[in-house]
Design a protein around this motif. Sequence first.
Motif, PDB file in Angstrom:
ATOM      1  N   MET A   1       0.937  -1.214   0.114  1.00  0.00           N
ATOM      2  CA  MET A   1      -0.011   0.074  -0.029  1.00  0.00           C
ATOM      3  C   MET A   1       0.782   1.156  -0.198  1.00  0.00           C
ATOM      4  SD  MET A   1      -1.627   2.807   2.174  1.00  0.00           S
ATOM      5  CE  MET A   1      -1.303   2.482   3.638  1.00  0.00           C
ATOM      6  N   LEU A   2       1.799   1.194   0.846  1.00  0.00           N
ATOM      7  CA  LEU A   2       2.556   2.558   0.955  1.00  0.00           C
ATOM      8  C   LEU A   2       3.465   2.632  -0.275  1.00  0.00           C
ATOM      9  CD1 LEU A   2       4.027   2.484   4.428  1.00  0.00           C
ATOM     10  CD2 LEU A   2       2.036   3.646   3.644  1.00  0.00           C
ATOM     11  N   ASP A   3       4.006   1.747  -0.901  1.00  0.00           N
ATOM     12  CA  ASP A   3       4.804   1.809  -2.026  1.00  0.00           C
ATOM     13  C   ASP A   3       3.795   2.456  -3.350  1.00  0.00           C
ATOM     14  OD1 ASP A   3       6.951   1.307  -1.164  1.00  0.00           O
ATOM     15  OD2 ASP A   3       6.640  -0.973  -1.489  1.00  0.00           O
ATOM     16  N   SER A   4       2.434   2.121  -3.070  1.00  0.00           N
ATOM     17  CA  SER A   4       1.468   2.381  -4.412  1.00  0.00           C
ATOM     18  C   SER A   4       0.987   3.873  -4.197  1.00  0.00           C
ATOM     19  CB  SER A   4       0.308   1.436  -4.550  1.00  0.00           C
ATOM     20  OG  SER A   4      -0.543   1.492  -3.182  1.00  0.00           O
ATOM     21  N   LEU A   5       1.557   4.552  -3.091  1.00  0.00           N
ATOM     22  CA  LEU A   5       1.100   6.161  -2.715  1.00  0.00           C
ATOM     23  C   LEU A   5       1.633   6.593  -3.886  1.00  0.00           C
ATOM     24  CD1 LEU A   5       1.362   6.435   1.111  1.00  0.00           C
ATOM     25  CD2 LEU A   5      -0.582   6.267  -0.164  1.00  0.00           C
ATOM     26  N   PRO A   6       0.880   7.860  -4.289  1.00  0.00           N
ATOM     27  CA  PRO A   6       1.269   8.675  -5.404  1.00  0.00           C
ATOM     28  C   PRO A   6       2.635   9.616  -4.674  1.00  0.00           C
ATOM     29  CG  PRO A   6      -0.771   9.364  -4.911  1.00  0.00           C
ATOM     30  CD  PRO A   6      -0.637   8.123  -4.234  1.00  0.00           C
ATOM     31  N   THR A   7       3.352  10.075  -5.560  1.00  0.00           N
ATOM     32  CA  THR A   7       4.228  10.906  -5.194  1.00  0.00           C
ATOM     33  C   THR A   7       3.614  12.243  -4.910  1.00  0.00           C
ATOM     34  OG1 THR A   7       6.145  10.090  -6.270  1.00  0.00           O
ATOM     35  CG2 THR A   7       6.457  12.152  -5.472  1.00  0.00           C
ATOM     36  N   PRO A   8       3.689  13.029  -3.671  1.00  0.00           N
ATOM     37  CA  PRO A   8       3.083  14.280  -3.574  1.00  0.00           C
ATOM     38  C   PRO A   8       3.727  15.279  -4.486  1.00  0.00           C
ATOM     39  CG  PRO A   8       4.460  13.884  -1.666  1.00  0.00           C
ATOM     40  CD  PRO A   8       4.750  12.606  -2.567  1.00  0.00           C
ATOM     41  N   SER A   9       2.882  16.317  -4.725  1.00  0.00           N
ATOM     42  CA  SER A   9       3.224  17.461  -5.388  1.00  0.00           C
ATOM     43  C   SER A   9       4.428  18.205  -4.852  1.00  0.00           C
ATOM     44  CB  SER A   9       1.998  18.259  -5.769  1.00  0.00           C
ATOM     45  OG  SER A   9       2.474  19.597  -6.327  1.00  0.00           O
ATOM     46  N   ARG A  10       5.159  18.944  -5.367  1.00  0.00           N
ATOM     47  CA  ARG A  10       6.099  19.819  -4.815  1.00  0.00           C
ATOM     48  C   ARG A  10       5.701  21.212  -5.046  1.00  0.00           C
ATOM     49  NH1 ARG A  10       9.909  17.710  -2.037  1.00  0.00           N
ATOM     50  NH2 ARG A  10      11.155  19.444  -1.973  1.00  0.00           N
ATOM     51  N   ASP A  11       4.535  21.613  -5.514  1.00  0.00           N
ATOM     52  CA  ASP A  11       4.223  22.731  -6.268  1.00  0.00           C
ATOM     53  C   ASP A  11       3.412  23.600  -5.176  1.00  0.00           C
ATOM     54  OD1 ASP A  11       1.388  24.204  -7.635  1.00  0.00           O
ATOM     55  OD2 ASP A  11       3.748  24.760  -8.676  1.00  0.00           O
ATOM     56  N   LEU A  12       3.885  24.492  -4.649  1.00  0.00           N
ATOM     57  CA  LEU A  12       3.088  25.238  -3.519  1.00  0.00           C
ATOM     58  C   LEU A  12       1.821  25.674  -3.726  1.00  0.00           C
ATOM     59  CD1 LEU A  12       6.203  27.384  -2.073  1.00  0.00           C
ATOM     60  CD2 LEU A  12       5.469  25.133  -1.274  1.00  0.00           C
ATOM     61  N   GLU A  13       1.589  26.005  -5.019  1.00  0.00           N
ATOM     62  CA  GLU A  13       0.262  26.659  -5.102  1.00  0.00           C
ATOM     63  C   GLU A  13      -0.757  25.347  -4.831  1.00  0.00           C
ATOM     64  OE1 GLU A  13      -2.180  28.474  -8.826  1.00  0.00           O
ATOM     65  OE2 GLU A  13      -0.445  29.678  -8.241  1.00  0.00           O
ATOM     66  N   ALA A  14      -0.432  24.402  -5.705  1.00  0.00           N
ATOM     67  CA  ALA A  14      -1.345  23.167  -5.913  1.00  0.00           C
ATOM     68  C   ALA A  14      -1.307  22.424  -4.303  1.00  0.00           C
ATOM     69  CB  ALA A  14      -0.553  22.169  -6.882  1.00  0.00           C
TER      70      ALA A  14
ATOM     71  N   GLU B   1       7.428  11.793   2.623  1.00  0.00           N
ATOM     72  CA  GLU B   1       6.577  11.654   1.321  1.00  0.00           C
ATOM     73  C   GLU B   1       5.149  10.886   1.785  1.00  0.00           C
ATOM     74  OE1 GLU B   1       9.821  10.745   1.008  1.00  0.00           O
ATOM     75  OE2 GLU B   1      10.653  12.462  -0.254  1.00  0.00           O
ATOM     76  N   GLN B   2       5.533   9.433   2.274  1.00  0.00           N
ATOM     77  CA  GLN B   2       4.682   8.709   2.676  1.00  0.00           C
ATOM     78  C   GLN B   2       3.699   9.167   3.697  1.00  0.00           C
ATOM     79  OE1 GLN B   2       7.031   5.185   3.524  1.00  0.00           O
ATOM     80  NE2 GLN B   2       6.321   4.515   1.652  1.00  0.00           N
ATOM     81  N   ASP B   3       4.324   9.772   4.905  1.00  0.00           N
ATOM     82  CA  ASP B   3       3.501  10.362   6.095  1.00  0.00           C
ATOM     83  C   ASP B   3       2.442  11.358   5.316  1.00  0.00           C
ATOM     84  OD1 ASP B   3       4.727   9.248   8.046  1.00  0.00           O
ATOM     85  OD2 ASP B   3       6.113  10.808   8.575  1.00  0.00           O
ATOM     86  N   HIS B   4       2.955  12.110   4.557  1.00  0.00           N
ATOM     87  CA  HIS B   4       2.139  13.148   3.968  1.00  0.00           C
ATOM     88  C   HIS B   4       1.113  12.789   3.198  1.00  0.00           C
ATOM     89  CE1 HIS B   4       0.745  16.980   2.099  1.00  0.00           C
ATOM     90  NE2 HIS B   4       0.724  16.217   0.780  1.00  0.00           N
ATOM     91  N   MET B   5       1.298  11.514   2.071  1.00  0.00           N
ATOM     92  CA  MET B   5       0.152  11.146   1.283  1.00  0.00           C
ATOM     93  C   MET B   5      -0.719  10.215   1.988  1.00  0.00           C
ATOM     94  SD  MET B   5       0.396  12.676  -1.391  1.00  0.00           S
ATOM     95  CE  MET B   5      -0.873  11.520  -2.279  1.00  0.00           C
ATOM     96  N   VAL B   6      -0.166   9.477   3.157  1.00  0.00           N
ATOM     97  CA  VAL B   6      -1.198   8.613   3.825  1.00  0.00           C
ATOM     98  C   VAL B   6      -2.481   9.269   4.552  1.00  0.00           C
ATOM     99  CG1 VAL B   6      -0.108   8.256   5.977  1.00  0.00           C
ATOM    100  CG2 VAL B   6      -1.425   6.368   5.193  1.00  0.00           C
ATOM    101  N   VAL B   7      -1.713  10.461   4.896  1.00  0.00           N
ATOM    102  CA  VAL B   7      -2.963  11.556   5.431  1.00  0.00           C
ATOM    103  C   VAL B   7      -3.809  11.942   4.474  1.00  0.00           C
ATOM    104  CG1 VAL B   7      -3.369  13.787   6.623  1.00  0.00           C
ATOM    105  CG2 VAL B   7      -1.576  12.254   7.557  1.00  0.00           C
ATOM    106  N   VAL B   8      -3.225  12.432   3.242  1.00  0.00           N
ATOM    107  CA  VAL B   8      -4.159  13.116   2.264  1.00  0.00           C
ATOM    108  C   VAL B   8      -4.984  11.788   1.736  1.00  0.00           C
ATOM    109  CG1 VAL B   8      -4.259  13.581  -0.083  1.00  0.00           C
ATOM    110  CG2 VAL B   8      -2.359  14.440   1.357  1.00  0.00           C
ATOM    111  N   LYS B   9      -4.810  10.841   1.493  1.00  0.00           N
ATOM    112  CA  LYS B   9      -5.435   9.581   1.082  1.00  0.00           C
ATOM    113  C   LYS B   9      -6.539   9.166   2.186  1.00  0.00           C
ATOM    114  CE  LYS B   9      -4.157   9.021  -2.979  1.00  0.00           C
ATOM    115  NZ  LYS B   9      -4.916   9.385  -3.844  1.00  0.00           N
TER     116      LYS B   9
END
Length: 180
Positions: free
Chosen positions: A1-14, A150-158
């Motif tokens: 599951m963690l490896d399938s998380l998308p890479t988070p954006s680095r764009d501040l506006e997004a 990156e995973q810490d961030h994306m698991v919260v987003v998901k």
Amino acid sequence: MLDSLPTPSRDLEALAQEEKSFTFAHFTCEHAWVIGNILRNALRTADASAIIHISLASSITLFHSPSMPGMMPDNETWVSRKRATVLRWGHSTWYMQCKFDGDEDAFAGKYGLGSEERGKYAIHGGGYPIFVKGVEGVVGCIVVSGLRQEQDHMVVVKAVEEYRELRDGFKSPMRSMTVK
């Protein structure tokens, strides 16, 4: 599951737009319980040890749990530092990481943080703001600590996305009651 998380954006506006897109109509211990359990179940399914912390800006803890055994005392320190960053600057810690390209010296210099004060904050992914419609600023935060940032961030987003999908169209019986 963690490896399938998308890479988070680095764009501040997004990233700022993403944060605001998760604005809640209200936020209570019930929201925290459901989101916390979504996170805990996802992390357990992935066999990943992390601390999950959800609290209000007033310092009231609504949810705090390890996903499974394997946590170290440092994870609690990271939770505290990520929470402090979200509450002070009103953005996710991943946003702050991207804003300073991971340069903690530049971050500390920009905000005039002395050697003691800079240790109170972390610009590593995993801290996420909670916004409520009609309320100025951050009302609380969701923090995950124990994975790669990156995973810490994306698991919260998901987890928040999953929560939103669960809530769409749901009307609580309490909201349909009338008081006489």
